[in-house]
Each structure stands twice: as structure tokens, then as C-alpha cells.
Design a protein around this motif. Sequence first.
Motif, PDB file in Angstrom:
ATOM      1  N   MET A   1       0.842  -1.188   0.000  1.00 37.75           N
ATOM      2  CA  MET A   1       0.000   0.000   0.000  1.00 37.75           C
ATOM      3  C   MET A   1       0.884   1.249   0.000  1.00 37.75           C
ATOM      4  O   MET A   1       1.811   1.363   0.794  1.00 37.75           O
ATOM      5  N   GLU A   2       0.576   2.151  -0.867  1.00 38.70           N
ATOM      6  CA  GLU A   2       1.337   3.389  -0.974  1.00 38.70           C
ATOM      7  C   GLU A   2       0.858   4.371   0.092  1.00 38.70           C
ATOM      8  O   GLU A   2      -0.334   4.611   0.238  1.00 38.70           O
ATOM      9  N   ASN A   3       1.803   4.933   0.849  1.00 40.37           N
ATOM     10  CA  ASN A   3       1.473   5.890   1.888  1.00 40.37           C
ATOM     11  C   ASN A   3       2.171   7.206   1.548  1.00 40.37           C
ATOM     12  O   ASN A   3       3.328   7.414   1.910  1.00 40.37           O
ATOM     13  N   LYS A   4       1.450   8.092   0.875  1.00 43.73           N
ATOM     14  CA  LYS A   4       2.042   9.350   0.421  1.00 43.73           C
ATOM     15  C   LYS A   4       2.456  10.248   1.580  1.00 43.73           C
ATOM     16  O   LYS A   4       3.457  10.939   1.495  1.00 43.73           O
ATOM     17  N   LEU A   5       1.681  10.210   2.667  1.00 41.46           N
ATOM     18  CA  LEU A   5       2.036  11.036   3.818  1.00 41.46           C
ATOM     19  C   LEU A   5       3.349  10.567   4.427  1.00 41.46           C
ATOM     20  O   LEU A   5       4.215  11.380   4.755  1.00 41.46           O
ATOM     21  N   LEU A   6       3.524   9.262   4.545  1.00 41.04           N
ATOM     22  CA  LEU A   6       4.771   8.725   5.077  1.00 41.04           C
ATOM     23  C   LEU A   6       5.938   9.096   4.169  1.00 41.04           C
ATOM     24  O   LEU A   6       6.991   9.524   4.639  1.00 41.04           O
ATOM     25  N   GLU A   7       5.745   8.953   2.867  1.00 41.57           N
ATOM     26  CA  GLU A   7       6.809   9.320   1.917  1.00 41.57           C
ATOM     27  C   GLU A   7       7.190  10.783   2.059  1.00 41.57           C
ATOM     28  O   GLU A   7       8.374  11.125   2.088  1.00 41.57           O
ATOM     29  N   LEU A   8       6.202  11.643   2.154  1.00 43.18           N
ATOM     30  CA  LEU A   8       6.459  13.072   2.318  1.00 43.18           C
ATOM     31  C   LEU A   8       7.187  13.347   3.634  1.00 43.18           C
ATOM     32  O   LEU A   8       8.143  14.118   3.678  1.00 43.18           O
ATOM     33  N   THR A   9       6.756  12.703   4.699  1.00 46.26           N
ATOM     34  CA  THR A   9       7.379  12.887   6.008  1.00 46.26           C
ATOM     35  C   THR A   9       8.839  12.463   5.999  1.00 46.26           C
ATOM     36  O   THR A   9       9.697  13.134   6.574  1.00 46.26           O
ATOM     37  N   LEU A  10       9.135  11.367   5.337  1.00 40.12           N
ATOM     38  CA  LEU A  10      10.512  10.875   5.288  1.00 40.12           C
ATOM     39  C   LEU A  10      11.425  11.774   4.457  1.00 40.12           C
ATOM     40  O   LEU A  10      12.638  11.778   4.656  1.00 40.12           O
ATOM     41  N   LYS A  11      10.849  12.564   3.555  1.00 41.98           N
ATOM     42  CA  LYS A  11      11.637  13.446   2.693  1.00 41.98           C
ATOM     43  C   LYS A  11      11.789  14.854   3.256  1.00 41.98           C
ATOM     44  O   LYS A  11      12.526  15.667   2.702  1.00 41.98           O
ATOM     45  N   ARG A  12      11.105  15.151   4.350  1.00 42.49           N
ATOM     46  CA  ARG A  12      11.118  16.526   4.868  1.00 42.49           C
ATOM     47  C   ARG A  12      12.510  16.911   5.379  1.00 42.49           C
ATOM     48  O   ARG A  12      13.301  16.064   5.775  1.00 42.49           O
ATOM     49  N   ARG A  13      12.792  18.175   5.360  1.00 42.00           N
ATOM     50  CA  ARG A  13      14.070  18.699   5.831  1.00 42.00           C
ATOM     51  C   ARG A  13      13.816  19.982   6.604  1.00 42.00           C
ATOM     52  O   ARG A  13      12.895  20.732   6.320  1.00 42.00           O
ATOM     53  N   SER A  14      14.677  20.237   7.564  1.00 42.10           N
ATOM     54  CA  SER A  14      14.588  21.489   8.312  1.00 42.10           C
ATOM     55  C   SER A  14      15.106  22.624   7.446  1.00 42.10           C
ATOM     56  O   SER A  14      16.061  22.460   6.702  1.00 42.10           O
ATOM     57  N   VAL A  15      14.462  23.762   7.571  1.00 43.59           N
ATOM     58  CA  VAL A  15      14.881  24.948   6.834  1.00 43.59           C
ATOM     59  C   VAL A  15      15.468  25.925   7.837  1.00 43.59           C
ATOM     60  O   VAL A  15      14.850  26.228   8.848  1.00 43.59           O
ATOM     61  N   ARG A  16      16.662  26.394   7.560  1.00 40.67           N
ATOM     62  CA  ARG A  16      17.328  27.309   8.484  1.00 40.67           C
ATOM     63  C   ARG A  16      17.477  28.714   7.897  1.00 40.67           C
ATOM     64  O   ARG A  16      17.802  29.647   8.583  1.00 40.67           O
ATOM     65  N   ARG A  17      17.277  28.826   6.605  1.00 42.55           N
ATOM     66  CA  ARG A  17      17.326  30.142   5.949  1.00 42.55           C
ATOM     67  C   ARG A  17      16.114  30.260   5.036  1.00 42.55           C
ATOM     68  O   ARG A  17      15.774  29.338   4.322  1.00 42.55           O
ATOM     69  N   TYR A  18      15.500  31.413   5.082  1.00 46.06           N
ATOM     70  CA  TYR A  18      14.286  31.621   4.320  1.00 46.06           C
ATOM     71  C   TYR A  18      14.490  32.699   3.274  1.00 46.06           C
ATOM     72  O   TYR A  18      15.239  33.647   3.481  1.00 46.06           O
ATOM     73  N   LYS A  19      13.803  32.550   2.164  1.00 47.63           N
ATOM     74  CA  LYS A  19      13.871  33.535   1.091  1.00 47.63           C
ATOM     75  C   LYS A  19      12.844  34.630   1.343  1.00 47.63           C
ATOM     76  O   LYS A  19      11.839  34.414   1.992  1.00 47.63           O
ATOM     77  N   GLN A  20      13.117  35.797   0.787  1.00 47.25           N
ATOM     78  CA  GLN A  20      12.158  36.886   0.888  1.00 47.25           C
ATOM     79  C   GLN A  20      11.145  36.828  -0.251  1.00 47.25           C
ATOM     80  O   GLN A  20      10.319  37.707  -0.375  1.00 47.25           O
ATOM     81  N   ALA A  21      11.197  35.782  -1.043  1.00 46.40           N
ATOM     82  CA  ALA A  21      10.274  35.644  -2.169  1.00 46.40           C
ATOM     83  C   ALA A  21       8.839  35.641  -1.666  1.00 46.40           C
ATOM     84  O   ALA A  21       8.519  35.012  -0.658  1.00 46.40           O
ATOM     85  N   TYR A  22       7.983  36.348  -2.375  1.00 43.12           N
ATOM     86  CA  TYR A  22       6.578  36.468  -1.995  1.00 43.12           C
ATOM     87  C   TYR A  22       5.898  35.104  -2.073  1.00 43.12           C
ATOM     88  O   TYR A  22       6.074  34.354  -3.031  1.00 43.12           O
ATOM     89  N   ILE A  23       5.130  34.781  -1.042  1.00 44.30           N
ATOM     90  CA  ILE A  23       4.340  33.556  -1.025  1.00 44.30           C
ATOM     91  C   ILE A  23       2.893  33.952  -1.302  1.00 44.30           C
ATOM     92  O   ILE A  23       2.302  34.738  -0.558  1.00 44.30           O
ATOM     93  N   ASP A  24       2.348  33.417  -2.354  1.00 43.47           N
ATOM     94  CA  ASP A  24       1.001  33.759  -2.789  1.00 43.47           C
ATOM     95  C   ASP A  24      -0.031  33.418  -1.709  1.00 43.47           C
ATOM     96  O   ASP A  24       0.089  32.409  -1.022  1.00 43.47           O
ATOM     97  N   ASP A  25      -1.061  34.256  -1.591  1.00 41.98           N
ATOM     98  CA  ASP A  25      -2.123  34.033  -0.613  1.00 41.98           C
ATOM     99  C   ASP A  25      -2.778  32.669  -0.797  1.00 41.98           C
ATOM    100  O   ASP A  25      -3.181  32.027   0.181  1.00 41.98           O
ATOM    101  N   GLU A  26      -2.891  32.216  -2.020  1.00 45.79           N
ATOM    102  CA  GLU A  26      -3.500  30.918  -2.306  1.00 45.79           C
ATOM    103  C   GLU A  26      -2.717  29.779  -1.624  1.00 45.79           C
ATOM    104  O   GLU A  26      -3.299  28.843  -1.075  1.00 45.79           O
ATOM    105  N   ILE A  27      -1.400  29.881  -1.639  1.00 43.08           N
ATOM    106  CA  ILE A  27      -0.555  28.866  -1.002  1.00 43.08           C
ATOM    107  C   ILE A  27      -0.729  28.927   0.510  1.00 43.08           C
ATOM    108  O   ILE A  27      -0.869  27.892   1.174  1.00 43.08           O
TER     109      ILE A  27
END
Length: 93
Positions: A1-27
Amino acid sequence: MENKLLELTLKRRSVRRYKQAYIDDEIINEIMKIALTAPTSFGHNAVEFVVVRNSDTIRKLGACKSFGGSQINGADTVIVTMVKTADKKQNEF
């Protein structure tokens, strides 16, 4: 059985620097929709979110934390998670 949430969780990474790029309200709205689907204990709504886009406020929020808070400096948007530690239903626990 494919578990997309588990796959996504295993691929996550901590972010220590953020861009000033605008994040759209929709996102931001999609992120909030997902965050608001999290289950709560006994149906309590103990968590509130505040979306912060003001760079001065983001800097001040970062300064509130004694270690690691400066990581959010320069971010376009920060989502603050607030937890109520006491409410009317507290006696149910």
C-alpha cells in the motif's frame, strides 16, 4: 500500500534560511486549510494560527526566542502557532 504522507514525512528537511520571495495568498490558504484539519483532544480548539507578513513584526517575533529565533528573519511570511494552556473545559481532563 502506498502511503504518500509517510513518503512526504521521510523526505522533509529542516529549513534554516528563508527567502524573501513572496508567497502567494492561495498557497498560505492551502497551508492553513491543512493545519486546521489537525485533530484536537476532546474537540477542544486549543490551537490558533496567526499569519504574519510584516517584516518588522517577523523580526520582533524572532527576537522573542533566546536561541534560534533569528532564523525567521528575512522570511516573507511566518505562521505563528499559539496554544491555549487553559480554557473552560480544563476540568474535563
